[in-house]
Design an enzyme around this catalytic site. Structure first.
Site, PDB file in Angstrom:
ATOM      1  N   LYS A  38      15.709 -28.164 -66.655  1.00  9.62           N
ATOM      2  CA  LYS A  38      15.107 -29.474 -66.408  1.00  9.62           C
ATOM      3  C   LYS A  38      14.317 -29.861 -67.658  1.00  9.62           C
ATOM      4  CE  LYS A  38      12.217 -31.913 -62.966  1.00  9.62           C
ATOM      5  NZ  LYS A  38      11.411 -31.779 -61.742  1.00  9.62           N
ATOM      6  N   SER A  51      12.517 -35.051 -57.987  1.00  4.33           N
ATOM      7  CA  SER A  51      12.683 -35.442 -59.378  1.00  4.33           C
ATOM      8  C   SER A  51      13.699 -34.589 -60.142  1.00  4.33           C
ATOM      9  CB  SER A  51      11.343 -35.368 -60.093  1.00  4.33           C
ATOM     10  OG  SER A  51      10.893 -34.028 -60.175  1.00  4.33           O
ATOM     11  N   SER A  79      10.544 -31.755 -55.142  1.00  3.03           N
ATOM     12  CA  SER A  79      11.437 -32.112 -56.251  1.00  3.03           C
ATOM     13  C   SER A  79      12.566 -31.128 -56.541  1.00  3.03           C
ATOM     14  CB  SER A  79      10.627 -32.326 -57.530  1.00  3.03           C
ATOM     15  OG  SER A  79       9.991 -33.580 -57.491  1.00  3.03           O
TER      16      SER A  79
END
Lengths: 475, 480
Positions: free
Chosen positions: B73, B148, B172
């Site tokens: 990420k 997210s 997330s």
């Protein structure tokens, strides 16, 4: 109207840790800009603070030294504001739950001794520096200082004059340098004072509106700034004006304070507990270990000096004004000197010469052992006091020992009664008036003659013996 | 496509190489750019890392994960990689140091295939808040992937990478894992170091693993987890093998179903998929108890006070002074700050900074921030109370399957409400995971949440693994 002055001080002491309060970067002064910065100090994305235990330990030392409450649990908060030398956009400090609460500093002003209560002391990080020169209209940022550990020490508003404020600041300075938590280098900003000053009519209970004088880095400026501020506030009020709460700066060139910002412009710092740092929990064991390792503190040492060496309270206080001076005194005595003489010599000729040469006791060319040996020669009547002063001067210049100088220069005092008696006779013959005065009851009349005997002997006569002979012959 | 377990075996036997794997996945990433799952791909750098892994293996290096590919990420700083956090603010930021997670992955010999897309600064539940544009859900290109960690979830679901790192502040990892039909775990707060992980809300942020299977998540979590002295909130605990309970029987396991998580607002198709999964667990020997988490509803306001409060100051460092975006024209310091931050941050980030600054400001702090902290404690206490009655909790991850792109962007509060089942876990610091358990009526995946007590990860992963031995939801891949 009679005015009463109310002063409280906030002192930022830079702690003597090798690394920063929340990062492993060095705290050494004077490196090239931005070379002593870890990811935390630049506030790179993802960087996290880690508490430096050495800084905590110094705060504990301070708390114990002033008899304060060292909190077993304290909390770090974020103080939020934007400024280019504050890389995270917040300063990590302690707001609601500081590490140290309470405590007392004893001060001496003239003959009066007073206790000043402390409100609190808390750990926080220093900001970096903005450099406004040399950047063609731009501002440079040096983050070497960012994250340097500070202990902010806050007093109660208990001081009533600039003299008390200076005495408090000096006592605090002596203490933090004594226990070694601060190097005391004021020109490098290791000990910075903010003074909160207000005035009120004598008898009024309610405090007047205060102004805070920021960042005073010498005792002289502290005194000047407070004195100016007091005058300014009284004049302002007496002229029908009003003191507006705010922050002022002291301009040492003009000797004036100048408004920086009023309370209305004050930031809302939006304090809240820093979620990156768990509460600081200090164990009993840690506190007890620090307590056991604390050096003897000035007040305790003064009491011991009076008791052990029979010196005056004043001498004891002077000799404990720094740890190194106290150690010098004790080493001088240990080398064979009489304690009272040692105290006199250290605070007299030694201090005076050091001052003249702008040196401190740490740079004294005469070791405590050498001074002790010199004083021993006074006590055993080898030399008199006056000769000793000359010997000291020669020791200072040449580095030779007292015994070598006495021997080489033939300074051994004359204690041969026959030789002195001849000089005494000559002196008495020349001063019949003094004899008359002495006989009429004026004891001191003969003292003046001792000087003449000394002169006659080339300074080598034992003055006590000379006086004795004079009395014997006249009486 | 291969699982991590299979890749490890193939690399060990010499059936494949790190370079061959990296090439194959990089080609797949290149072929599916329309998903927008990646912010940065650096083929050369990845292949060099893979070649180094092969060389090490040839020289006798026996690290089991040597040469296994993954994606990070874009929130984890990685030295030499652009680390944007999905923001224009950091579009020009090349990280000069690596996060603990990246260091650990590098040390294990993993090969980084790229940096996945995400909601800006991890703020969002749909991945529509990225400066780099929304990620598309591989199951339905008109659907959001969740957020997210939407890029990581989409990349794993589309088999562009076999596994990816993620972070979870309010769901997330779990919510995008559910929306994309993959497995994802957020461990106990403090298990994975936050050092070098760009902070959104420090007391809630936690890194975790996303992969096809529970077993693969356990393998990745083994790499990511561990005490780190550079993170003061890192847990000092003995190192754990998260695969240790994979084969443990579920006989006697007590599963709690918190009734507040199955109340009005839960879509019928999601409910049906969860019910079916619960029935499977009964068959595996588990028993079911009805439990209550009475303060569930309060998790949303508490979270949307605490997280913005922390975010508002965590993001103060993005001021244009030292790195990142700086406005090109300004006069004076304040205008530099204002323009830099106005240009550099997107709407949702600004909304949360403003909310956070408001709740921390003088006169409002007690009413908002302190109240929220009290609720947080109540929620944590509720969980501890129910864990006296059961071993784990099962619940939906989200009230519905993935919604359509653009569907909720005009109404932030409606989107916040979608986080109802995931926020409490972060407020309490508990471990939780998402396991694929079927599909909704619109063909979009459904995820089931398993919530464990502190340090319960191994047991949770074991439960999910046992379930995945008797079901095949986790093997389903979207047709692309």
């Amino acid at each position: 109207m009679k005015w009463e002055v109310v002063i409280g001080l906030e002192v930022h002491t830079q702690l003597t840790t090798k690394s920063k309060i929340f990062s492993p970067a060095s705290t050494a002064f004077g490196a090239a800009p931005n070379t002593q910065t870890a990811v935390v100090d630049i506030a790179l994305p993802g960087a996290l603070p880690v508490m430096n235990r050495a800084a905590v330990e110094r705060a504990i030392q301070f708390g114990l030294a002033i008899g304060a409450n060292v909190k077993r649990r304290s909390v770090f908060d974020r103080k939020n504001y934007f400024y280019p030398d504050l890389p995270k956009g917040y300063q990590i400090s302690q707001m609601d739950l500081p590490i140290v609460e309470g405590g007392v500093i004893t001060i001496q002003v003239g003959l009066e001794t007073r206790s000043i209560n402390l409100t609190r002391a808390h750990l926080e990080e220093d900001a970096g520096k903005s450099l406004h020169e040399d950047y063609q209209g731009m501002t440079g940022i040096d983050l070497n200082r960012a994250g340097t550990p500070l202990l902010e020490i806050v007093s109660e508003p208990e001081m009533r004059s600039s003299a008390e404020a200076v005495a408090y600041a000096k006592a605090l300075y002596e203490l933090v340098t004594w226990i070694g938590i601060c190097d005391g280098n004021m020109s490098e900003g290791s000990f910075r004072v903010d003074a909160n000053v207000s005035v009120r009519p004598v008898g009024q209970v309610e405090l007047g509106t205060r102004r805070e004088i920021k960042n005073l880095n010498s005792f002289k400026f502290l005194q000047q700034a407070i004195d100016y501020e007091i005058r300014w506030q009284i004049e302002t009020i007496e002229d029908g004006g009003r003191v507006v709460q705010g922050t002022v700066l002291f301009d040492p060139d003009k000797g004036e304070t100048r408004m920086m910002r009023s309370k209305e412009d004050a930031h809302d710092y939006r304090y809240f507990p820093d979620p990156d740092l768990p509460p600081l929990v200090i164990s009993e064991e840690w506190i007890e270990r620090v307590r056991s390792e604390l050096p003897e503190l000035p007040v305790a040492m003064q009491a011991r000096f009076i008791e052990q060496y029979g010196i005056s309270a004043y001498d004891a206080r002077m000799l404990t004004s720094s740890k190194i001076l106290a150690a010098y005194f004790e080493a001088t005595v240990a080398a064979g000197a009489d304690a009272k003489l040692a105290a006199n010599w250290i605070m007299g000729d030694i201090s005076a010469t050091l001052n003249r040469e702008e040196k401190t006791i740490a740079d004294c060319p005469i070791s405590a052992a050498a001074l002790g040996a010199l004083i021993a020669r006074i006590s055993d009547n080898t030399i008199n006091n006056k000769t000793a002063k000359d010997v000291l001067k020669k020791m200072w210049e040449s580095g030779a020992t007292a015994d070598v100088i006495i021997e080489r220069d033939g300074l051994k005092q004359e204690s041969d009664t026959g030789a002195i008696e001849a000089i005494v006779d000559t002196v008495l013959a020349a001063n019949p008036k003094a004899i008359e005065e002495y006989r009429s009851g004026k004891e001191k009349a003969l003292n003046a003659l001792v000087g003449q005997v000394m002169k006659g002997s080339g300074g080598k006569a034992n003055p006590a013996m000379a006086l004795e002979l004079l009395k014997k012959k006249v009486g | 496509m291969l699982t991590i377990k299979q890749i490890i075996d193939q690399l060990a036997s010499g059936e494949t190489t790190a370079v061959a794997l990296a090439t194959q996945y990089l080609d797949r990433i290149a072929a599916h750019q329309h998903l927008n799952a990646f912010i940065t791909v650096d083929r050369e750098k990845s292949l060099a890392q893979a070649a180094a892994a092969d060389a090490a293996r040839a020289a006798g290096d026996t690290r089991p994960l040597l040469g296994v590919p993954l994606a990070h990420k874009d929130i984890f700083c990685a030295e030499g990689w652009k680390t944007s956090c999905g923001s224009k603010m950091l579009d020009n930021f090349i990280a000069p140091y690596s996060s603990n997670v990246v260091e650990r992955c590098d040390a294990a010999g993993l090969v980084t295939l790229g940096r996945t897309n995400m909601d800006e600064f991890a703020m969002g539940s749909s991945n529509e808040n990225s400066f780099y544009g929304p990620v598309k859900n591989p199951w339905d290109l008109t659907a959001v992937p969740g957020g997210s960690s939407g890029g990581s979830a989409a990349a794993v679901a589309a088999r562009l990478v076999p596994m990816a790192t993620g972070t979870d502040t309010g769901g997330s990892i779990r919510q995008p894992a559910a929306f994309c039909g993959i497995t994802g775990i957020k461990p106990t707060y403090g298990t994975v170091s936050r050092f070098g992980m760009i902070a959104y809300a420090s007391s809630l942020d936690q890194g975790g693993a996303m992969a096809q299977t529970a077993e693969d998540c356990a393998i990745l979590l083994n790499v990511m987890a561990g005490f780190d002295e550079r993170d003061s909130t890192s847990l000092q605990q003995a190192s754990e093998d998260y695969t240790r309970d994979l084969n443990q029987s579920l006989a006697g396991l007590k599963i709690g179903l918190p009734r507040e998580y199955f109340a009005d607002g839960l879509a019928g198709d999601v409910r049906a998929a969860i019910d079916a999964a619960v029935a499977e667990f009964k068959k595996l020997g588990a028993s079911i108890v009805d439990v209550s988490l009475p303060n569930t509803q309060m998790a949303i306001p508490a979270y949307y006070v605490i997280a913005p409060a922390e975010a508002s100051t965590n993001l103060s460092r993005f001021d244009g002074v030292r790195y990142g975006h700086r406005a090109s024209e300004y006069s004076g310091l304040n205008e530099m700050y204002e323009k830099t931050r106005a240009e550099g941050f997107g709407d949702e980030v600004k909304r949360r900074i403003l909310t956070g600054a408001y709740v921390l400001s003088h006169g409002y702090y007690d009413a908002y921030y302190l109240q929220a902290q009290k609720i947080r404690r109540m929620i944590a206490n509720d969980f501890q109370a129910v864990f006296k009655e059961c071993d784990v909790l099962f619940s939906p991850v989200s009230p519905s399957t993935a919604w359509n792109l653009g569907e909720k962007t005009a109404d932030p509060v409606a989107m916040y409400l979608e986080d109802i089942y995931t926020l409490g876990v972060n407020l309490a610091g508990l471990p939780a995971m998402s396991v694929p358990v079927g599909f909704g009526s619109n063909g979009r995946p459904v995820g089931m949440q398993i919530i464990g007590n502190y340090a319960g990860e191994s047991r949770m992963l074991g439960m999910a693994h046992q379930y995945q031995q008797v079901t095949d939801w986790h093997t389903k891949a979207p047709q692309l």
